[in-house]
Write a protein that holds these residues in place. Structure first.
Motif, PDB file in Angstrom:
ATOM      1  N   HIS A   1      79.802 177.485 -36.169  1.00  0.00           N
ATOM      2  CA  HIS A   1      79.886 176.747 -34.912  1.00  0.00           C
ATOM      3  C   HIS A   1      81.074 175.789 -34.924  1.00  0.00           C
ATOM      4  N   TYR A   2      81.799 175.750 -36.058  1.00  0.00           N
ATOM      5  CA  TYR A   2      82.990 174.897 -36.127  1.00  0.00           C
ATOM      6  C   TYR A   2      84.189 175.705 -35.657  1.00  0.00           C
ATOM      7  N   LEU A   3      84.640 175.404 -34.460  1.00  0.00           N
ATOM      8  CA  LEU A   3      85.690 176.240 -33.881  1.00  0.00           C
ATOM      9  C   LEU A   3      87.034 176.001 -34.558  1.00  0.00           C
ATOM     10  N   ASP A   4      87.232 174.802 -35.117  1.00  0.00           N
ATOM     11  CA  ASP A   4      88.476 174.578 -35.867  1.00  0.00           C
ATOM     12  C   ASP A   4      88.508 175.480 -37.095  1.00  0.00           C
ATOM     13  N   GLU A   5      87.320 175.707 -37.652  1.00  0.00           N
ATOM     14  CA  GLU A   5      87.207 176.587 -38.819  1.00  0.00           C
ATOM     15  C   GLU A   5      87.550 178.036 -38.440  1.00  0.00           C
TER      16      GLU A   5
ATOM     17  N   GLU B   1      86.656 189.333 -27.347  1.00  0.00           N
ATOM     18  CA  GLU B   1      87.104 189.722 -28.677  1.00  0.00           C
ATOM     19  C   GLU B   1      88.615 189.652 -28.744  1.00  0.00           C
ATOM     20  N   GLY B   2      89.157 189.188 -29.846  1.00  0.00           N
ATOM     21  CA  GLY B   2      90.610 189.153 -30.010  1.00  0.00           C
ATOM     22  C   GLY B   2      91.020 188.050 -30.960  1.00  0.00           C
ATOM     23  N   THR B   3      92.333 187.893 -31.150  1.00  0.00           N
ATOM     24  CA  THR B   3      92.797 186.769 -31.964  1.00  0.00           C
ATOM     25  C   THR B   3      92.535 185.489 -31.180  1.00  0.00           C
ATOM     26  N   ALA B   4      92.485 184.365 -31.893  1.00  0.00           N
ATOM     27  CA  ALA B   4      92.271 183.076 -31.220  1.00  0.00           C
ATOM     28  C   ALA B   4      93.356 182.880 -30.156  1.00  0.00           C
TER      29      ALA B   4
ATOM     30  N   GLY C   1      93.195 179.735 -20.318  1.00  0.00           N
ATOM     31  CA  GLY C   1      94.194 179.421 -19.305  1.00  0.00           C
ATOM     32  C   GLY C   1      95.600 179.259 -19.867  1.00  0.00           C
ATOM     33  N   SER C   2      95.716 178.995 -21.179  1.00  0.00           N
ATOM     34  CA  SER C   2      97.060 178.884 -21.764  1.00  0.00           C
ATOM     35  C   SER C   2      96.949 179.045 -23.276  1.00  0.00           C
ATOM     36  N   PRO C   3      98.054 179.472 -23.915  1.00  0.00           N
ATOM     37  CA  PRO C   3      98.004 179.623 -25.379  1.00  0.00           C
ATOM     38  C   PRO C   3      97.759 178.297 -26.085  1.00  0.00           C
ATOM     39  N   ASP C   4      97.985 177.172 -25.373  1.00  0.00           N
ATOM     40  CA  ASP C   4      97.756 175.862 -25.983  1.00  0.00           C
ATOM     41  C   ASP C   4      96.355 175.322 -25.721  1.00  0.00           C
ATOM     42  N   ALA C   5      95.525 176.087 -25.033  1.00  0.00           N
ATOM     43  CA  ALA C   5      94.154 175.631 -24.772  1.00  0.00           C
ATOM     44  C   ALA C   5      93.442 175.414 -26.095  1.00  0.00           C
ATOM     45  N   THR C   6      92.443 174.524 -26.100  1.00  0.00           N
ATOM     46  CA  THR C   6      91.670 174.376 -27.328  1.00  0.00           C
ATOM     47  C   THR C   6      90.692 175.551 -27.407  1.00  0.00           C
ATOM     48  N   LEU C   7      90.272 175.848 -28.632  1.00  0.00           N
ATOM     49  CA  LEU C   7      89.314 176.945 -28.786  1.00  0.00           C
ATOM     50  C   LEU C   7      87.974 176.543 -28.161  1.00  0.00           C
ATOM     51  N   GLN C   8      87.674 175.243 -28.189  1.00  0.00           N
ATOM     52  CA  GLN C   8      86.433 174.772 -27.568  1.00  0.00           C
ATOM     53  C   GLN C   8      86.413 175.067 -26.062  1.00  0.00           C
ATOM     54  N   ASP C   9      87.500 174.748 -25.366  1.00  0.00           N
ATOM     55  CA  ASP C   9      87.558 175.047 -23.928  1.00  0.00           C
ATOM     56  C   ASP C   9      87.487 176.547 -23.700  1.00  0.00           C
ATOM     57  N   THR C  10      88.151 177.294 -24.557  1.00  0.00           N
ATOM     58  CA  THR C  10      88.159 178.746 -24.430  1.00  0.00           C
ATOM     59  C   THR C  10      86.750 179.303 -24.616  1.00  0.00           C
ATOM     60  N   PHE C  11      86.072 178.788 -25.627  1.00  0.00           N
ATOM     61  CA  PHE C  11      84.713 179.239 -25.946  1.00  0.00           C
ATOM     62  C   PHE C  11      83.780 178.969 -24.756  1.00  0.00           C
TER      63      PHE C  11
END
Ligand SMILES: Nc1ncnc2c1ncn2[C@@H]1O[C@H](COP(=O)(O)OP(=O)(O)OP(=O)(O)O)[C@@H](O)[C@H]1O
Ligand SMILES: [Mg+2]
Length: 260
Positions: free
Chosen positions: A197-201, A220-223, A232-242
């Motif tokens: 559940h640690y998205l930074d991990e 599914e895919g690379t981060a 919305g952008s390659p700079d989005a956080t993984l949390q927002d993406t999730f």
């Protein structure tokens, strides 16, 4: 050739209150040497999927091969090639860390002398050296977690399944485990199938992510790809993406949805 391939893998639990469709048909592949991050909200079906792939729970639908062995027809073949670190490990509280590791080695048919040597190696790798003679009951939560991980590695598996391996580890323990996972992949071409559940991990460690939600693959895919596609952008956080992928709804038992 993928080392893990599933097709329509499914599991329904029959309970007194009716069927629970925990996993509703999962198709995925994992290549040799890949570190796969298997993500999803609580109750998404991650542990159930891991328990099927590790032969602990028979699927009620679909099929899978793991390390070239069919889950349904050759579960023993699968078991010999994999290591599994469960979400909550079960160790015997009364025996010492050393004995627990040696017993696990013996279970995998290592001669006692080798099992003892292997216990020492793993204790080194997982920072347990000073704790070998302590009873398991006297370990802290993070030390227990490191022992669970050592136990999953005793027989040098080609594929390692880790269910939330770093929950309860302190920051240094977490960094050490990341290093160990990267080292196992580099030195032994180990394939790692990991939930967290640690998205930074997930961002730092996984080559590719599979996000499951309500028993199905939602993305599914690379981060980087998921961030661009859903965040919305390659700079989005993984949390927002999730959250863009899975939504921010309340757990099923909650009476009202959370305000966004
Ligand atoms: N033995 C069981 N009997 C009935 N329902 C079960 C059983 N095991 C799991 N479930 C249900 O299946 C669903 C998926 O559970 P699972 O443990 O796979 O989720 P998870 O993605 O690992 O969640 P978490 O992130 O909380 O660990 C949940 O709704 C859970 O309550
Ligand atoms: Mg789980």
């Amino acid at each position: 050739m993928p080392v893990i391939a599933t097709s329509g893998l499914a599991r329904t639990f029959h309970t007194k209150r009716g069927p629970v469709e925990a996993v509703r048909g999962i198709d995925l592949t994992v290549e040799a040497g890949e570190i796969l991050g298997f993500l999803g909200p609580n109750g998404a079906g991650k542990t159930t999927t891991l328990r099927m792939l590790t032969t602990l729970l028979p699927p009620t639908g679909g099929s899978a091969t793991v390390a070239g062995h069919d889950l349904a027809t050759d579960p023993g073949g699968v078991r010999r090639r994999i290591g599994y670190v469960a979400q909550s490990g079960g160790v015997d509280p009364t025996v010492s860390v050393r004995e627990e590791l040696v017993t696990q080695g013996r279970l995998y048919r290592l001669p006692r002398r080798e099992a003892v040597a292997r216990a020492g190696e793993l204790a080194d790798d997982l920072g347990l050296t000073g704790l070998l003679d302590r009873p398991c009951a006297a370990l802290s939560g993070g030390q227990r977690r490191r022992l669970d991980i050592a136990l999953g590695l005793v027989h040098r598996p080609g594929i390692l399944f880790l269910d939330e391996p770093t929950t309860g580890l302190d920051p240094a323990g977490r960094a050490d485990l990341w290093d160990l996972i990267r080292r196992l992949r580099a030195e032994q071409d180990m394939t790692v199938f990991l939930t967290t559940h640690y998205l930074d991990e997930a961002d730092a460690l996984a080559d590719r992510l599979v996000v499951v939600d309500q028993g199905r693959v939602a993305a599914e895919g690379t981060a980087a790809r998921l961030k661009a596609e859903y965040g919305g952008s390659p700079d989005a956080t993984l949390q927002d993406t999730f959250i863009a992928i899975t939504g921010r709804r309340a757990a099923p038992h909650d009476p009202a949805p959370l305000a966004v």
